[in-house]
Design a protein around this motif. Sequence first.
Motif, PDB file in Angstrom:
ATOM      1  N   HIS A  77       0.827  -1.209   0.000  1.00 43.62           N
ATOM      2  CA  HIS A  77       0.000   0.000   0.000  1.00 43.62           C
ATOM      3  C   HIS A  77       0.862   1.260   0.000  1.00 43.62           C
ATOM      4  N   THR A  78       2.065   1.191   0.550  1.00 38.07           N
ATOM      5  CA  THR A  78       2.961   2.348   0.515  1.00 38.07           C
ATOM      6  C   THR A  78       3.473   2.564  -0.905  1.00 38.07           C
ATOM      7  N   ARG A  79       3.828   1.483  -1.600  1.00 40.37           N
ATOM      8  CA  ARG A  79       4.247   1.611  -3.008  1.00 40.37           C
ATOM      9  C   ARG A  79       3.130   2.235  -3.835  1.00 40.37           C
ATOM     10  N   ALA A  80       1.898   1.807  -3.627  1.00 40.67           N
ATOM     11  CA  ALA A  80       0.759   2.340  -4.383  1.00 40.67           C
ATOM     12  C   ALA A  80       0.536   3.815  -4.066  1.00 40.67           C
ATOM     13  N   PHE A  83       6.088   8.910   7.931  1.00 42.75           N
ATOM     14  CA  PHE A  83       6.459   9.798   6.839  1.00 42.75           C
ATOM     15  C   PHE A  83       7.181   9.023   5.748  1.00 42.75           C
ATOM     16  N   VAL A  84       6.971   9.483   4.513  1.00 40.54           N
ATOM     17  CA  VAL A  84       7.659   8.955   3.344  1.00 40.54           C
ATOM     18  C   VAL A  84       8.216  10.168   2.609  1.00 40.54           C
ATOM     19  N   ASP A 129      11.009   5.343   2.494  1.00 39.09           N
ATOM     20  CA  ASP A 129       9.905   4.985   3.380  1.00 39.09           C
ATOM     21  C   ASP A 129      10.486   4.841   4.779  1.00 39.09           C
ATOM     22  N   ARG A 130      10.138   5.768   5.654  1.00 37.56           N
ATOM     23  CA  ARG A 130      10.737   5.780   6.986  1.00 37.56           C
ATOM     24  C   ARG A 130      10.238   4.635   7.883  1.00 37.56           C
ATOM     25  N   SER A 131       9.077   4.065   7.573  1.00 38.96           N
ATOM     26  CA  SER A 131       8.556   2.985   8.419  1.00 38.96           C
ATOM     27  C   SER A 131       9.337   1.689   8.244  1.00 38.96           C
ATOM     28  N   THR A 132       9.913   1.482   7.065  1.00 38.34           N
ATOM     29  CA  THR A 132      10.636   0.229   6.800  1.00 38.34           C
ATOM     30  C   THR A 132      12.093   0.459   6.421  1.00 38.34           C
ATOM     31  N   SER A 133      12.528   1.719   6.427  1.00 36.83           N
ATOM     32  CA  SER A 133      13.882   2.080   6.006  1.00 36.83           C
ATOM     33  C   SER A 133      14.175   1.601   4.589  1.00 36.83           C
TER      34      SER A 133
END
Length: 135
Positions: free
Chosen positions: A20-23, A87-88, A101-105
Motif C-alpha cells: 500500500h505504501t508503493r501504491a 512519513f515517506v 519509506d521511513r517505516s521500513t527504512s
Amino acid sequence: MAGPLDFLPLGMPGGAMHPHTRAMVAAAAHAFIIGRKVAGIYDHSAGRHLRIAAEARGEQLQGFDGDRPARFGGTLPELYDAGDRVFVSLEIDGATARGHDRSTSSSYSANVTESLVQLYDYSQGAWFTFDVQVV
C-alpha cells in the motif's frame, strides 16, 4: 503463530516496503509529475484495482487510500501516511521520483509517464508497475 515482524510498533524499521505504501507513492508521484488528479490505480503485482486518489497543487498533496481507509499528503519533500502514522520522503526530478519509506527504512525510485508509474523498490530488488486513472 505470529512472525517476528508482527510485534514491531508502527514506524519501526521492518524490512520490505508495504504494497500500500508503493501504491500511495505511485499515486503521489503521478499527481506531482503529470499534474492531474489521480482517481485510481491498477497494481499489476497484486492484479487488482486500488481505490487511491491524489491531487497535487504546487508542492502540496492531498490523497486518500479508500482500501485502507486512510488519508495521506503533505508538502514536498515529506508526505505523511495517516493510516500507518509514518512519513515517506518524495523528491521530484523531471519525470522521476525518488525517496525513502521511513517505516521500513526502504528506498525507492519511480519513472512516471502519462498513464503509468514504474516503481523500483530497493528493499525488494524489484520493479512494480501501476496503471494510473486520471480525472
